[in-house]
Design a protein around this motif. Structure first.
Motif, PDB file in Angstrom:
ATOM      1  N   ARG A  49       0.676  -1.081  -0.081  1.00 24.97           N
ATOM      2  CA  ARG A  49       0.062   0.012  -0.141  1.00 24.97           C
ATOM      3  C   ARG A  49       0.715   1.252  -0.057  1.00 24.97           C
ATOM      4  N   VAL A  50       2.004   1.254   0.895  1.00 21.49           N
ATOM      5  CA  VAL A  50       2.801   2.367   1.013  1.00 21.49           C
ATOM      6  C   VAL A  50       3.407   2.602  -0.630  1.00 21.49           C
ATOM      7  N   ASP A  51       3.847   1.515  -1.183  1.00 16.68           N
ATOM      8  CA  ASP A  51       4.759   1.591  -2.590  1.00 16.68           C
ATOM      9  C   ASP A  51       3.840   2.042  -3.321  1.00 16.68           C
ATOM     10  N   ASP A  79      -5.047   8.108   3.269  1.00 21.69           N
ATOM     11  CA  ASP A  79      -4.848   8.409   4.558  1.00 21.69           C
ATOM     12  C   ASP A  79      -3.375   8.212   4.885  1.00 21.69           C
ATOM     13  N   GLU A  80      -2.645   7.290   4.346  1.00 25.96           N
ATOM     14  CA  GLU A  80      -1.137   7.192   4.573  1.00 25.96           C
ATOM     15  C   GLU A  80      -0.482   8.242   3.758  1.00 25.96           C
ATOM     16  N   LEU A  81      -0.741   8.531   2.422  1.00 26.05           N
ATOM     17  CA  LEU A  81       0.020   9.356   1.870  1.00 26.05           C
ATOM     18  C   LEU A  81      -0.342  11.072   2.455  1.00 26.05           C
ATOM     19  N   TYR A  82      -1.404  11.277   3.141  1.00 27.28           N
ATOM     20  CA  TYR A  82      -1.628  12.432   3.736  1.00 27.28           C
ATOM     21  C   TYR A  82      -0.696  12.705   5.000  1.00 27.28           C
ATOM     22  N   GLN A  83      -0.737  11.530   5.666  1.00 27.05           N
ATOM     23  CA  GLN A  83       0.181  11.520   6.754  1.00 27.05           C
ATOM     24  C   GLN A  83       1.498  11.877   6.638  1.00 27.05           C
ATOM     25  N   VAL A  84       2.101  11.038   5.478  1.00 31.81           N
ATOM     26  CA  VAL A  84       3.333  11.596   5.070  1.00 31.81           C
ATOM     27  C   VAL A  84       3.746  12.738   4.686  1.00 31.81           C
ATOM     28  N   LEU A  85       2.791  13.256   3.923  1.00 33.42           N
ATOM     29  CA  LEU A  85       3.044  14.410   3.428  1.00 33.42           C
ATOM     30  C   LEU A  85       3.119  15.734   4.591  1.00 33.42           C
ATOM     31  N   LEU A  86       1.978  15.567   5.356  1.00 35.31           N
ATOM     32  CA  LEU A  86       2.161  16.529   6.727  1.00 35.31           C
ATOM     33  C   LEU A  86       3.439  16.263   7.247  1.00 35.31           C
ATOM     34  N   ALA A  87       3.797  15.153   7.554  1.00 39.69           N
ATOM     35  CA  ALA A  87       5.062  14.759   8.368  1.00 39.69           C
ATOM     36  C   ALA A  87       6.377  15.492   7.514  1.00 39.69           C
ATOM     37  N   GLY A  88       6.240  15.246   6.122  1.00 35.69           N
ATOM     38  CA  GLY A  88       7.191  15.981   5.296  1.00 35.69           C
ATOM     39  C   GLY A  88       7.435  17.410   5.434  1.00 35.69           C
TER      40      GLY A  88
END
Length: 307
Positions: A49-51, A79-88
């Motif tokens: 899913r992440v990939d 949801d996963e991409l949103y979390q990573v975008l925010l963290a970045g």
């Protein structure tokens, strides 16, 4: 959900699978007779899913779809991409731009991305200025042409997803990883999880030191695994967001210990860019454990913070 307590005899289990051009691993201790098939399937599904969402090497990934989205058009994020975008964006702000997820064009221009080496880079624009987020809709809109690249953070998030998968199954003693990004919880029955810190040697693997992990994550950014040569000069795959060019500051590697692998991964890159003096100061402010390895002629020198 049942949890495995210290009172039960524990067996060692090891699962793995392909992901992100490499493999994930999950080593854990749990009661005898555990059916690992559903765990294996969930671990694989998590990293897949992440990939599928964050790869720059898959033209149909969600991230690449976002990169192709016209300016001014809202793009709803999983949801996963949103979390990573925010963290970045968060690490980018805290590091004063030393970490930037908007370097996709520059990464490809230097030969480290999916586009041919030497491809022209778009005019430099930071993620912070190029993106507008709608937190309620979990959507993003591009205000300027930008090519997002999450390779400095997505793998760490994938490791955290592996950890969350094991914890959903009540497993409390584990070490999960993708390449050199790792996350541990608890301890082995015979002691702490020990992991190797690599000596930053080009073309070979050698242990520099070992670290004990317990309820923490670790990630390393370095100049010795992925590089390109131009006119006899070796260039690191880590770029300085301010110049858009590969780093050349004498730092061979930065290893970060943090509460999540997502943040350890991003901070390893940011501190590599910042250098020892500014990086160490910021690491202390953020409560990070850090090992800087520096090249001084033929010698490798170590500087540690918070360890």
């Amino acid at each position: 959900m049942k949890t495995f307590t210290d009172c039960e005899p524990l067996l060692r289990y090891s699962l793995s699978g392909p992901t992100m051009g490499s493999r994930f691993t999950a080593v854990f201790f749990a009661a005898a007779g555990l059916d690992t098939r559903p765990i294996q399937a969930e671990l694989q599904a998590a990293v897949d899913r992440v990939d599928a969402q964050m790869s720059t090497w898959k033209p149909d990934s969600t991230l690449m779809q976002l990169n192709r989205t016209p300016l001014g058009q809202w793009f709803e994020l999983p949801d996963e991409l949103y979390q990573v975008l925010l963290a970045g964006l968060h690490v980018g702000s805290l590091s004063h731009g030393a970490f930037d997820i908007a370097l996709g064009a520059q990464v490809s221009a230097w030969g480290f991305g999916p586009a041919p080496a030497g491809a022209s880079a778009t005019p430099r624009c930071t993620a912070a200025t190029a993106l507008t987020l709608d937190t309620e809709r979990r959507a993003v809109r591009k205000e300027a042409e930008v090519s997002l690249d999450l390779n400095g953070i997505a793998k760490g998030f994938g490791v955290d997803e592996l950890a969350r998968c094991l914890e959903r199954h009540g497993i409390q003693r584990y070490l999960v990883g993708i390449d050199g990004e790792l996350r541990a919880r608890g301890a082995k029955p015979d002691g702490a999880w020990r992991v190797a810190l690599e000596k930053p040697e080009y073309g070979r693997r050698e242990v520099f030191a070992s670290l004990e992990l317990a309820d923490t994550a670790i990630a390393t950014s370095g100049d010795y695994r992925h590089w390109r040569e131009r006119d006899g000069q070796r260039y690191s795959h880590t770029l300085d967001p301010h110049s858009g060019a590969p780093l050349h500051n004498g730092i061979a590697s930065v290893t970060v210990l943090a509460g999540s692998c997502l943040y350890a991964d991003a901070w390893a890159t940011a501190l590599m860019v910042l250098g020892v003096e500014r990086g160490a100061r910021l690491a202390r402010e953020q409560g990070l454990g850090v090992v800087f390895l520096l090249r001084e002629g033929e010698r490798i020198c170590e500087v540690t913070v918070g360890l």
